[in-house]
Design an enzyme around this catalytic site. Sequence first.
Site, mmCIF file in Angstrom:
data_model
loop_
_atom_site.group_PDB
_atom_site.id
_atom_site.type_symbol
_atom_site.label_atom_id
_atom_site.label_comp_id
_atom_site.label_asym_id
_atom_site.label_seq_id
_atom_site.Cartn_x
_atom_site.Cartn_y
_atom_site.Cartn_z
ATOM 1 N N TYR A 93 48.898 40.543 -77.241
ATOM 2 C CA TYR A 93 49.558 41.373 -77.710
ATOM 3 C C TYR A 93 50.049 42.641 -77.109
ATOM 4 O O TYR A 93 48.499 43.421 -76.712
ATOM 5 C CB TYR A 93 49.261 42.493 -78.896
ATOM 6 C CG TYR A 93 49.654 41.577 -80.398
ATOM 7 C CD1 TYR A 93 49.918 40.219 -79.999
ATOM 8 C CD2 TYR A 93 48.672 42.064 -81.342
ATOM 9 C CE1 TYR A 93 50.135 39.378 -81.098
ATOM 10 C CE2 TYR A 93 48.954 40.645 -82.527
ATOM 11 C CZ TYR A 93 49.267 40.049 -82.777
ATOM 12 O OH TYR A 93 48.845 38.563 -83.604
ATOM 13 N N GLN A 145 56.860 48.726 -78.330
ATOM 14 C CA GLN A 145 57.740 48.926 -79.467
ATOM 15 C C GLN A 145 57.719 51.034 -79.954
ATOM 16 O O GLN A 145 58.855 51.711 -79.794
ATOM 17 C CB GLN A 145 57.849 48.512 -80.717
ATOM 18 C CG GLN A 145 59.849 48.832 -80.842
ATOM 19 C CD GLN A 145 59.405 47.676 -82.243
ATOM 20 O OE1 GLN A 145 58.255 47.194 -83.112
ATOM 21 N NE2 GLN A 145 60.916 47.408 -82.478
ATOM 22 N N SER A 204 45.077 30.632 -85.771
ATOM 23 C CA SER A 204 45.838 31.093 -86.305
ATOM 24 C C SER A 204 47.032 29.722 -85.973
ATOM 25 O O SER A 204 46.674 29.109 -85.217
ATOM 26 C CB SER A 204 45.812 32.382 -85.803
ATOM 27 O OG SER A 204 47.741 32.477 -85.543
ATOM 28 N N ARG A 226 63.063 44.506 -83.582
ATOM 29 C CA ARG A 226 62.525 43.557 -83.116
ATOM 30 C C ARG A 226 62.964 42.446 -82.012
ATOM 31 O O ARG A 226 62.979 41.901 -81.190
ATOM 32 C CB ARG A 226 61.401 43.174 -83.672
ATOM 33 C CG ARG A 226 61.857 42.524 -85.148
ATOM 34 C CD ARG A 226 59.838 42.051 -85.178
ATOM 35 N NE ARG A 226 59.896 43.542 -85.440
ATOM 36 C CZ ARG A 226 57.500 43.401 -85.908
ATOM 37 N NH1 ARG A 226 56.997 42.350 -86.378
ATOM 38 N NH2 ARG A 226 57.064 45.208 -86.021
ATOM 39 N N LEU A 249 58.212 39.292 -93.419
ATOM 40 C CA LEU A 249 59.658 39.699 -93.140
ATOM 41 C C LEU A 249 60.640 38.736 -92.896
ATOM 42 O O LEU A 249 61.896 39.016 -91.978
ATOM 43 C CB LEU A 249 59.698 41.214 -93.316
ATOM 44 C CG LEU A 249 59.562 42.142 -94.171
ATOM 45 C CD1 LEU A 249 59.547 43.399 -93.920
ATOM 46 C CD2 LEU A 249 59.638 41.890 -95.447
ATOM 47 N N ALA A 250 59.868 37.915 -92.054
ATOM 48 C CA ALA A 250 60.850 37.116 -91.456
ATOM 49 C C ALA A 250 60.916 37.851 -89.850
ATOM 50 O O ALA A 250 62.429 37.465 -90.106
ATOM 51 C CB ALA A 250 61.731 36.112 -91.792
#
Length: 331
Positions: A54, A27, A158, A234, A216-217
């Site tokens: 990623y 991005q 995770s 996003r 921040l969801a």
Amino acid sequence: MEYKRLGKSGLQVSRLSLGSWLTFGKQVGDNTAEDLMTEAYDNGINFFDNAEAYAGGKSEEVMGEVLKKKGWRRDSYIVSSKVFFGADQGMKNLKPTQVGLNRKHVVEACHQALKRLKVDYLDLYFCHRPDKQTPIEETVWAMHNLIQQGKVLYWGTSEWSAQEIMEAHMVARQYNLIGPAMEQPQYNMFVRNKVEVEYSQIYKTVGLGTTIWSPLASGVLTGKYNDGFPEGTRLGIEGLEWLKDRSLAEENLAKVKKLTVLAKELGMSMTLMALAWCLKNDQVSTVILGASKKEQLQENLKAIEAREKLTPEVMEKIEGILANKPMHPTF
């Protein structure tokens, strides 16, 4: 900046950290990535989060170039990688040995991450998801061996369940191995159960540290979706339809509108209130920030001081709006 021990380990992590998911190598450009890391480091952030998956490994390459260029002392920052999904750099069909938590992939992925990040060791190495195809003993032994070899300092998980984390610790105790020190779960005003309830006992039993993602969801808790779906966000990225559908539920958007009014009354942005809310949970070791602009990161760094405005009375008002407080078992 404030620092906190990562669980029961002696490692001090900054309460706010910088992640690269969906930004580095995808991005934002390389120069922006450097600006973001520099701004973070100069403001006391010492943890930079990454993963093999990623941007198909590109995220780690970008971060590695910045670390090499900046020349920061290696003992002044913490860098992570994660293993499970594989680093798909243009390969449409990954082979069985290129994914999962089998010993071969755990070791190969570690070596590849070291090369991409241009470091001699990983401070934190996460098992990105549980692997039902690999015996937990094999994964624990692989991580233990990497630590013994000096390639990893701490390993963790995770999005594992409390039961899976405890199974790893039971294996570690049985064979006198090093168990997982931290977990990276999603945690925000809408996703609460794992951090607040499911892990509540293992904080006490094994001293679990947490490096939470998506505070921040995915931007919903910034309030930018209150009046529609803006371009360039996003949640508009191809492949994230699952995240968009879950995050933009009408119920969530209605709550954010009410929370935004409360944030204005407190003299802060919705973003700062959401980040400060996460920091109020003492079981959160560090909150991973995702930013695509330097100004965005600068604003988010104010979350630590904003936390003081979240008094018990304010937290009650927030709970009233959210109406989703997880229930603790009564038995």
